[in-house]
Every structure is written in C-alpha cells, then in structure tokens.
Design an enzyme around this catalytic site. Structure first.
Site, PDB file in Angstrom:
ATOM      1  N   GLY A  34       0.989  -1.151   0.067  1.00 10.82           N
ATOM      2  CA  GLY A  34       0.049  -0.033   0.096  1.00 10.82           C
ATOM      3  C   GLY A  34       0.778   1.307   0.066  1.00 10.82           C
ATOM      4  N   CYS A  35       0.318   2.368   0.543  1.00  8.83           N
ATOM      5  CA  CYS A  35       1.050   3.380   0.426  1.00  8.83           C
ATOM      6  C   CYS A  35       2.771   3.437   1.039  1.00  8.83           C
ATOM      7  CB  CYS A  35       0.271   4.363   1.361  1.00  8.83           C
ATOM      8  SG  CYS A  35       1.108   6.093   1.633  1.00  8.83           S
ATOM      9  N   PHE A  36       3.521   4.018   0.446  1.00  3.46           N
ATOM     10  CA  PHE A  36       4.757   3.593   0.859  1.00  3.46           C
ATOM     11  C   PHE A  36       5.255   4.649   2.069  1.00  3.46           C
ATOM     12  CE2 PHE A  36       6.162   5.985  -3.188  1.00  3.46           C
ATOM     13  CZ  PHE A  36       5.857   7.182  -2.920  1.00  3.46           C
ATOM     14  N   TRP A  37       4.540   5.576   2.357  1.00  2.00           N
ATOM     15  CA  TRP A  37       4.814   6.274   3.436  1.00  2.00           C
ATOM     16  C   TRP A  37       4.242   5.557   4.957  1.00  2.00           C
ATOM     17  CZ3 TRP A  37       0.958  10.797   2.312  1.00  2.00           C
ATOM     18  CH2 TRP A  37       1.196  11.701   1.417  1.00  2.00           C
ATOM     19  N   CYS A  38       3.378   4.533   4.720  1.00  2.00           N
ATOM     20  CA  CYS A  38       3.191   3.924   6.002  1.00  2.00           C
ATOM     21  C   CYS A  38       4.014   2.781   6.018  1.00  2.00           C
ATOM     22  CB  CYS A  38       1.528   3.496   5.884  1.00  2.00           C
ATOM     23  SG  CYS A  38       0.642   4.920   5.807  1.00  2.00           S
TER      24      CYS A  38
END
Length: 173
Positions: free
Chosen positions: A11-15
């Site tokens: 999913g979101c690489f930030w997370c």
C-alpha cells in the site's frame, strides 16, 4: 558490516517506512516504485495507474542483525494480506501487496511464511499477497522519503486505518 536488500509493497509507501525503520540492523528504508513498465516513473504517473508500478519500500539491512525471515514477519503485520486491490483507504493497482524475492532462498521463506499465515486461521479470507521476483526499483521523489518524520500530522492522518487494523489484528490478544 554485511548488507542486503529487501523490497516489499504494502500500500502507501509512507506507511511502510516507519515499521521497518525502527528495527535494529536496518540501514535505510527508501520509498519508490517497482514492478511496472515505465522507466523512472513519477508519482503522478504511478498514481495514473498506467505504469504497472506499485508503491514499495527498499530496505537495506544487516542480515547478521535482522534476518530476511524477520523482515517478512514484520511485513505481514503492516498489511491486510487478504486485500489484493489496495491497502486500507488506498485503492488500485499501485497499492497492491507484494513480497519481492531476489533468490530461491527468499522465495521459499516468503512462500512458507505465507502458508503459515494462511494455516494460522488469523484471517477468514485467503492470503492473496503476491510473491514475485524482484523487478527494477525506482526511488520516489525526495518529498516522499521519510515522510513520517517530515510531515507527522499528515502521516498520522493517512496511517490511521492501517494502525487500527494492525492493532485489532495483531495486538488484540
């Protein structure tokens, strides 16, 4: 000091940066794009869904301190492995969950871990996370790197559904 790399899409690489970044033996966690057909894609291109890429993290680590097997276990506890069409509020192909392996040993570790998770009964649905050979990894724009440190309020807002799932699924016992 020995060094190895692992690539995970969840999913979101930030997370996906923070959970790995906090572990002993991790040298770096880089946000980027992989598994597509466009060379050096931009964030906007990946978000368009036309590049074939998924957001991912490339982890550089010391295997004498933390094993690939341990990284795979951390990975499972950051994703919903039953959702092939994105992760949490992030939907679409660029957010699909994938474990990328670099050799036969890593493939076997990932496959065994996936089967163990399926057999555990923790999830009622099948484990659909893909396990694929590593593809070229392209580093994302600077503003995506270490996002949880650069913009903690926005990071917290974007990671909320994931954090609730992780807490409810892995820490409720």
């Amino acid at each position: 000091m020995s060094e190895a790399k692992a690539i995970f899409a969840g999913g979101c690489f930030w997370c996906m940066v923070h959970p790995f970044d906090q572990q002993p033996g991790i040298h770096s966690v880089i946000s980027g794009y992989t598994d597509g057909h466009v060379v050096n894609p931009t964030y906007e291109q990946v978000c368009s869904g036309e590049t074939g890429h998924t957001e991912a993290v490339e982890i550089t680590y010391d295997p004498s301190i933390i094993s690939y097997e341990a990284l795979v276990e951390i990975y499972w506890q950051q994703t919903d492995p039953t959702d092939a069409f994105g992760q949490f509020q992030d939907r679409g192909d660029s957010y699909r969950p994938v474990i990328f392996y670099q050799n036969e040993e890593e493939r076997l570790i990932a496959e065994k871990s996936k089967q163990t998770l399926q057999d555990s009964g923790r999830f009622n649905e099948p484990i659909v996370t893909e396990i694929k050979p590593v593809a070229p990894f392209y580093v994302a724009e600077d503003y995506h790197q270490d996002f949880y440190k650069k913009d903690p309020l926005r990071y917290k807002a974007s990671s909320g559904p994931r954090e609730k799932f992780v807490k409810d699924t892995w820490h409720a016992e």
